[in-house]
Design an enzyme around this catalytic site. Sequence first.
Site, mmCIF file in Angstrom:
data_model
loop_
_atom_site.group_PDB
_atom_site.id
_atom_site.type_symbol
_atom_site.label_atom_id
_atom_site.label_comp_id
_atom_site.label_asym_id
_atom_site.label_seq_id
_atom_site.Cartn_x
_atom_site.Cartn_y
_atom_site.Cartn_z
ATOM 1 N N GLY A 1 0.825 -1.205 0.000
ATOM 2 C CA GLY A 1 0.000 0.000 0.000
ATOM 3 C C GLY A 1 0.857 1.252 0.000
ATOM 4 O O GLY A 1 0.980 1.917 1.041
ATOM 5 N N GLU B 1 12.810 -4.205 -4.030
ATOM 6 C CA GLU B 1 11.752 -4.533 -4.991
ATOM 7 C C GLU B 1 12.341 -4.526 -6.407
ATOM 8 O O GLU B 1 12.072 -5.403 -7.219
ATOM 9 C CB GLU B 1 10.608 -3.517 -4.896
HETATM 10 C C1 LIG Z 1 1.356 -3.168 -12.906
HETATM 11 C C2 LIG Z 1 1.504 -2.191 -11.798
HETATM 12 C C3 LIG Z 1 1.581 -2.659 -10.493
HETATM 13 C C4 LIG Z 1 1.712 -1.752 -9.444
HETATM 14 N N1 LIG Z 1 1.709 -2.241 -8.167
HETATM 15 C C5 LIG Z 1 1.723 -1.371 -7.133
HETATM 16 C C6 LIG Z 1 1.580 -1.841 -5.793
HETATM 17 O O1 LIG Z 1 1.477 -3.048 -5.543
HETATM 18 N N2 LIG Z 1 1.551 -0.946 -4.792
HETATM 19 C C7 LIG Z 1 1.655 0.394 -5.017
HETATM 20 O O2 LIG Z 1 1.626 1.142 -4.050
HETATM 21 N N3 LIG Z 1 1.794 0.883 -6.265
HETATM 22 C C8 LIG Z 1 1.827 0.028 -7.329
HETATM 23 N N4 LIG Z 1 1.932 0.504 -8.617
HETATM 24 C C9 LIG Z 1 1.980 1.951 -8.828
HETATM 25 C C10 LIG Z 1 3.294 2.490 -9.351
HETATM 26 O O3 LIG Z 1 4.284 2.457 -8.344
HETATM 27 C C11 LIG Z 1 3.023 3.914 -9.835
HETATM 28 O O4 LIG Z 1 2.118 3.809 -10.923
HETATM 29 C C12 LIG Z 1 4.260 4.625 -10.267
HETATM 30 O O5 LIG Z 1 5.073 4.927 -9.163
HETATM 31 C C13 LIG Z 1 3.938 5.917 -11.036
HETATM 32 O O6 LIG Z 1 3.036 6.720 -10.338
HETATM 33 P P1 LIG Z 1 1.743 7.306 -11.083
HETATM 34 O O7 LIG Z 1 1.071 6.192 -11.793
HETATM 35 O O8 LIG Z 1 0.975 8.084 -10.089
HETATM 36 O O9 LIG Z 1 2.316 8.268 -12.215
HETATM 37 P P2 LIG Z 1 2.767 9.772 -12.030
HETATM 38 O O10 LIG Z 1 3.679 9.900 -10.884
HETATM 39 O O11 LIG Z 1 1.540 10.639 -12.054
HETATM 40 O O12 LIG Z 1 3.576 9.991 -13.358
HETATM 41 C C14 LIG Z 1 2.950 10.276 -14.627
HETATM 42 C C15 LIG Z 1 4.071 10.470 -15.663
HETATM 43 O O13 LIG Z 1 4.891 11.602 -15.289
HETATM 44 C C16 LIG Z 1 6.255 11.214 -15.183
HETATM 45 N N5 LIG Z 1 6.874 11.907 -14.047
HETATM 46 C C17 LIG Z 1 6.303 12.165 -12.849
HETATM 47 N N6 LIG Z 1 7.178 12.808 -12.040
HETATM 48 C C18 LIG Z 1 8.321 12.945 -12.757
HETATM 49 C C19 LIG Z 1 9.600 13.528 -12.482
HETATM 50 N N7 LIG Z 1 9.876 14.079 -11.291
HETATM 51 N N8 LIG Z 1 10.544 13.497 -13.451
HETATM 52 C C20 LIG Z 1 10.281 12.930 -14.661
HETATM 53 N N9 LIG Z 1 9.069 12.368 -14.981
HETATM 54 C C21 LIG Z 1 8.115 12.371 -14.040
HETATM 55 C C22 LIG Z 1 6.224 9.713 -14.920
HETATM 56 O O14 LIG Z 1 7.418 9.095 -15.339
HETATM 57 C C23 LIG Z 1 5.030 9.280 -15.747
HETATM 58 O O15 LIG Z 1 5.405 9.105 -17.079
HETATM 59 C C24 LIG Z 1 1.815 -0.369 -9.699
HETATM 60 C C25 LIG Z 1 1.767 0.091 -11.021
HETATM 61 C C26 LIG Z 1 1.607 -0.800 -12.066
HETATM 62 C C27 LIG Z 1 1.551 -0.284 -13.468
#
Ligand SMILES: Cc1cc2nc3c(=O)[nH]c(=O)nc-3n(C[C@H](O)[C@H](O)[C@H](O)COP(=O)(O)OP(=O)(O)OC[C@H]3O[C@@H](n4cnc5c(N)ncnc54)[C@H](O)[C@@H]3O)c2cc1C
Length: 394
Positions: free
Chosen positions: A128, A246
């Site tokens: 989480g 991880e």
């Molecule tokens: C298959 C899958 C399994 C997952 N499992 C888990 C889980 O078990 N538990 C959990 O907690 N999370 C999980 N996640 C979530 C995952 O960790 C997040 O999706 C990821 O960290 C990106 O966050 P976001 O989706 O909010 O994208 P955002 O942070 O909103 O990013 C959107 C875009 O902006 C870019 N971006 C954002 N900030 C920056 C920056 N500072 N510099 C350059 N580019 C940037 C990103 O690279 C991306 O392209 C999972 C995701 C997937 C796809």
Amino acid sequence: MDFAFSAEQDEFRVQLREFVRGLLPDGWRGLFGSNSEEMIPITRAVCEALAERGWLARAWPSEYGGGDGDLWTEMVLREEMWAAGEPRGPQYMNLNYIGPMIMRFGTEEQKRTHLPPMAAGKVIWTQGFSEPGAGSDLASLSTRAVRQGDEYVVTGQKIWNSYANSPADWCMLLVRTGPTEPKHAGISILLVDMRSPGITVRPIRSMAGMGEINEIFFEDVHVPAANLLGKENAGWPAITFGLSFERTGIAMHARAGAMLEQLVDHARETVADGEPLMARNDVRRAIARAYCDYRAARLISYRITSMVESGQDPVAESSMAWVHGATVVQKAARAGVAVAGASGAILEDEPGAPMQGRIEREWVEMLPMTIAGGTSDIQRSIVARHGLGLPKAG
Ligand SMILES: Cc1cc2nc3c(=O)[nH]c(=O)nc-3n(C[C@H](O)[C@H](O)[C@H](O)COP(=O)(O)OP(=O)(O)OC[C@H]3O[C@@H](n4cnc5c(N)ncnc54)[C@H](O)[C@@H]3O)c2cc1C
């Protein structure tokens, strides 16, 4: 430096591969491709069978149910698991980083409560961490935990939680306990029983596979204060430790290697216009290009294992391994498309699908690896800061 495995480790690989093959049903589509209702019981049975042989937590200390094994044998296990579509299912997370986080930061009671069931293959955890407003910028998470006597009361929402609806028994939950502290300094980690009243899980259907990701809602959930992992407001170092485990724990390169092996067989056996596909230069080049990348990714992973073995902390390297691993599984899928052409897009249950539809599945299922575990952009930022010493971007 020689990264060759010992004869004993090679033998373990052969035994393990055979053993796991014998446990998996025909048509096993792997962790991401299978319907979770069918997949979870299979993965539970695999974990228990591995545990009975002492293979599941082979590298963990025996006092917590492990086998006191070495990290290279553990690498063999990780490679074989990913090459076989990760038949440990959600429990791979226990072994890769949730268990190690508890081992490093937990109280003795937490270790004795949580590690043996993980080592026995009997418990599913979910992670989480992410929230709708806190993904890449994880430290801005806002799920609140307020201390009331000997409990915390948790309110908020998490998202993208892998296998929360498996159903998960426990959640490693990041919460804000210090609302007025600087954002990195107000975060704590709670070990939350998913059967606690006030928790709702909603699955999200996605290309990452049935049941892979979910939302979790917390409404006044009471968590014993004894379930705090580490100290209050001092969760951040444990989080970065966990994320680095991880990222290094999944041997993604092994999945690319297995895909390429199958692709080579396919190109040898498939005749088009009177000659085997493998006789064509473009086919040979596509496979060889992906193979070079796969071998490089494997070396990065081995280098990390050797760093961990010698007590070093592979921060930049684990991000390098993750971004490179995600790239090579996608490149292996792309090589499949280059070799098979349009037929690579055929779904597995259609006649004429090459490699039982694996090309299409690999192509689709591996795309989310660019995002999971921290996006490739974020991994490259970590490499820039911790590997190259560049200042943090403004
Ligand atoms: C298959 C899958 C399994 C997952 N499992 C888990 C889980 O078990 N538990 C959990 O907690 N999370 C999980 N996640 C979530 C995952 O960790 C997040 O999706 C990821 O960290 C990106 O966050 P976001 O989706 O909010 O994208 P955002 O942070 O909103 O990013 C959107 C875009 O902006 C870019 N971006 C954002 N900030 C920056 C920056 N500072 N510099 C350059 N580019 C940037 C990103 O690279 C991306 O392209 C999972 C995701 C997937 C796809």
